[in-house]
Design a protein around this motif. Structure first.
Motif, PDB file in Angstrom:
ATOM      1  N   PHE A 143       0.921  -1.339  -0.137  1.00 18.21           N
ATOM      2  CA  PHE A 143      -0.114  -0.096   0.070  1.00 18.21           C
ATOM      3  C   PHE A 143       0.846   1.286  -0.283  1.00 18.21           C
ATOM      4  O   PHE A 143       2.097   1.105   0.199  1.00 18.21           O
ATOM      5  N   TRP A 144       0.112   2.529  -0.226  1.00 18.62           N
ATOM      6  CA  TRP A 144       0.982   3.609  -0.201  1.00 18.62           C
ATOM      7  C   TRP A 144       0.842   4.190   1.324  1.00 18.62           C
ATOM      8  O   TRP A 144      -0.150   4.657   1.695  1.00 18.62           O
ATOM      9  N   ASP A 145       1.992   4.196   1.795  1.00 18.83           N
ATOM     10  CA  ASP A 145       1.933   4.779   3.289  1.00 18.83           C
ATOM     11  C   ASP A 145       1.976   6.346   3.106  1.00 18.83           C
ATOM     12  O   ASP A 145       1.422   6.883   4.215  1.00 18.83           O
ATOM     13  N   ARG A 146       2.531   7.016   2.048  1.00 17.66           N
ATOM     14  CA  ARG A 146       2.503   8.483   1.905  1.00 17.66           C
ATOM     15  C   ARG A 146       2.324   8.487   0.440  1.00 17.66           C
ATOM     16  O   ARG A 146       2.429   7.559  -0.519  1.00 17.66           O
ATOM     17  N   ASP A 160      -3.626   1.499  -3.167  1.00 17.53           N
ATOM     18  CA  ASP A 160      -4.449   2.147  -1.967  1.00 17.53           C
ATOM     19  C   ASP A 160      -3.592   2.653  -0.872  1.00 17.53           C
ATOM     20  O   ASP A 160      -2.436   2.266  -0.678  1.00 17.53           O
ATOM     21  N   ASP A 161      -4.081   3.498  -0.147  1.00 17.71           N
ATOM     22  CA  ASP A 161      -3.534   3.539   1.265  1.00 17.71           C
ATOM     23  C   ASP A 161      -4.009   2.722   2.182  1.00 17.71           C
ATOM     24  O   ASP A 161      -4.673   1.616   1.932  1.00 17.71           O
ATOM     25  N   LEU A 162      -3.339   2.744   3.446  1.00 18.27           N
ATOM     26  CA  LEU A 162      -3.590   1.599   4.241  1.00 18.27           C
ATOM     27  C   LEU A 162      -5.208   1.460   4.648  1.00 18.27           C
ATOM     28  O   LEU A 162      -5.824   0.367   4.892  1.00 18.27           O
ATOM     29  N   ALA A 163      -5.858   2.599   4.879  1.00 17.04           N
ATOM     30  CA  ALA A 163      -7.436   2.531   5.344  1.00 17.04           C
ATOM     31  C   ALA A 163      -8.327   2.093   4.294  1.00 17.04           C
ATOM     32  O   ALA A 163      -9.164   1.169   4.229  1.00 17.04           O
ATOM     33  N   THR A 164      -7.928   2.584   3.079  1.00 12.70           N
ATOM     34  CA  THR A 164      -8.679   1.983   1.560  1.00 12.70           C
ATOM     35  C   THR A 164      -8.261   0.407   1.668  1.00 12.70           C
ATOM     36  O   THR A 164      -9.387  -0.314   1.289  1.00 12.70           O
ATOM     37  N   VAL A 181       1.550  -4.108  10.102  1.00 12.44           N
ATOM     38  CA  VAL A 181       1.890  -2.931   9.040  1.00 12.44           C
ATOM     39  C   VAL A 181       3.601  -2.901   9.357  1.00 12.44           C
ATOM     40  O   VAL A 181       4.092  -2.941  10.322  1.00 12.44           O
ATOM     41  N   SER A 182       4.244  -3.428   8.164  1.00 11.88           N
ATOM     42  CA  SER A 182       5.818  -3.483   8.535  1.00 11.88           C
ATOM     43  C   SER A 182       6.348  -2.196   8.796  1.00 11.88           C
ATOM     44  O   SER A 182       5.868  -0.979   8.401  1.00 11.88           O
ATOM     45  N   THR A 183       7.040  -2.248   9.737  1.00 17.36           N
ATOM     46  CA  THR A 183       7.914  -0.876  10.228  1.00 17.36           C
ATOM     47  C   THR A 183       8.902  -0.457   9.405  1.00 17.36           C
ATOM     48  O   THR A 183       9.287  -1.056   8.446  1.00 17.36           O
ATOM     49  N   SER A 232       7.555   6.031   0.759  1.00 15.60           N
ATOM     50  CA  SER A 232       6.142   5.890   0.386  1.00 15.60           C
ATOM     51  C   SER A 232       5.618   4.719   0.432  1.00 15.60           C
ATOM     52  O   SER A 232       4.269   4.221   0.736  1.00 15.60           O
ATOM     53  N   PHE A 233       6.506   3.533   0.269  1.00 17.18           N
ATOM     54  CA  PHE A 233       5.913   2.076   0.305  1.00 17.18           C
ATOM     55  C   PHE A 233       5.671   1.518   1.464  1.00 17.18           C
ATOM     56  O   PHE A 233       6.394   1.843   2.510  1.00 17.18           O
ATOM     57  N   GLY A 234       4.532   1.044   1.617  1.00 22.52           N
ATOM     58  CA  GLY A 234       4.077   0.217   2.788  1.00 22.52           C
ATOM     59  C   GLY A 234       3.677  -1.307   2.576  1.00 22.52           C
ATOM     60  O   GLY A 234       3.455  -1.643   1.509  1.00 22.52           O
ATOM     61  N   PHE A 235       3.693  -1.922   3.822  1.00 20.55           N
ATOM     62  CA  PHE A 235       3.358  -3.367   3.392  1.00 20.55           C
ATOM     63  C   PHE A 235       2.296  -3.975   4.476  1.00 20.55           C
ATOM     64  O   PHE A 235       2.835  -3.774   5.863  1.00 20.55           O
TER      65      PHE A 235
END
Length: 248
Positions: A143-146, A160-164, A181-183, A232-235
């Motif tokens: 997901f996109w963290d930013r 998407d972002d996390l909430a979506t 959520v991966s740190t 910006s990348f999140g997992f």
């Protein structure tokens, strides 16, 4: 050198092919396998690291994995036999999206492999077909963290972002019973491990015809992370149950 071989070298020190530390992996498995005697399926298992860890710590567990890479499956079989758990692991060489089985599973895993099904919701639809009543799904998705850069979007697509991301899963009929959520430390450790392993191999094998290719691959990937998607990348990893259990 093939992309598969490069990937194997990159993950030599990080066999879980996702930005997750060992403690996070263990906790996700605990929530996905509350009894310890479940039957588990991993769709897109690669070297079956999730299954190997689950089997090694749960002697009553049985597992199956599906992957398109015969090289990865051969390595998984060898590791399983070395650990003395080979008789409880069945591996299938085929596309995960095409796998069919009359057997139903208490936990279906697909972490970092949603591309094999065409996205998050199609992956959940496939997992549902294999799920036993009351079963759980362990899924990992980006997901996109930013707000991402154009270069990051070009690499990973319209995430998407996390909430979506969570909202889409819930709207599809699933209830998260655990999540992680991966740190930023896990994300960075994964990147440095992968590209560092590649660079080390190239430096240790300067006479190999593929050394320059591997060194360039490491440098390019490192640059893409540092300049393109690091911020910006999140997992996200989720353990899910069907919201209406009778509908499974």
């Amino acid at each position: 050198m093939s992309r598969e071989r490069i990937s194997a070298l990159a993950h030599a020190r990080h066999p879980i092919k996702s930005p997750l530390g060992d403690d996070s992996v263990g906790l996700l498995l605990e929530h996905g396998l509350p009894r310890g005697d479940e039957r588990v399926l991993d769709l897109g298992c690669g070297t079956a690291e999730w299954l190997l860890r689950a089997l090694a710590s749960r002697p009553r567990l049985r597992a199956e994995g599906v992957d398109v890479s015969e090289v990865a499956l051969t390595r998984a079989r060898g590791t399983a036999h070395g650990l003395g758990i080979g008789e409880r692991l069945v591996l299938h060489h085929r596309e995960a999206a095409d796998f069919a089985s009359a057997r139903r599973f208490d936990l279906v895993i697909s972490v970092g492999a949603t591309h094999a099904f065409g996205g998050l919701l199609p992956t959940l639809a496939a997992a549902r077909e294999h799920l036993a009543p009351g079963g759980r799904v362990l899924i990992g998705e980006s997901f996109w963290d930013r707000a991402p850069s154009p270069e990051a979007v070009e690499m990973f697509g319209e995430l998407d972002d996390l909430a979506t991301t969570v909202d889409r899963v819930v709207a599809d009929g699933w209830t998260p019973v655990h999540g992680h959520v991966s740190t930023r430390a896990e994300l960075a450790a994964y990147e440095w491990s992968c590209w560092g392993s590649l660079a080390s191999w190239a430096l240790d094998h300067p006479a190999d015809p593929a050394a320059a290719q591997v060194r360039e691959a490491a440098a390019e990937a490192r640059s893409q992370w540092l300049h393109g998607y690091r911020d910006s990348f999140g997992f996200l990893s989720l353990v899910l149950r069907r919201t209406a259990e009778l509908d499974v």
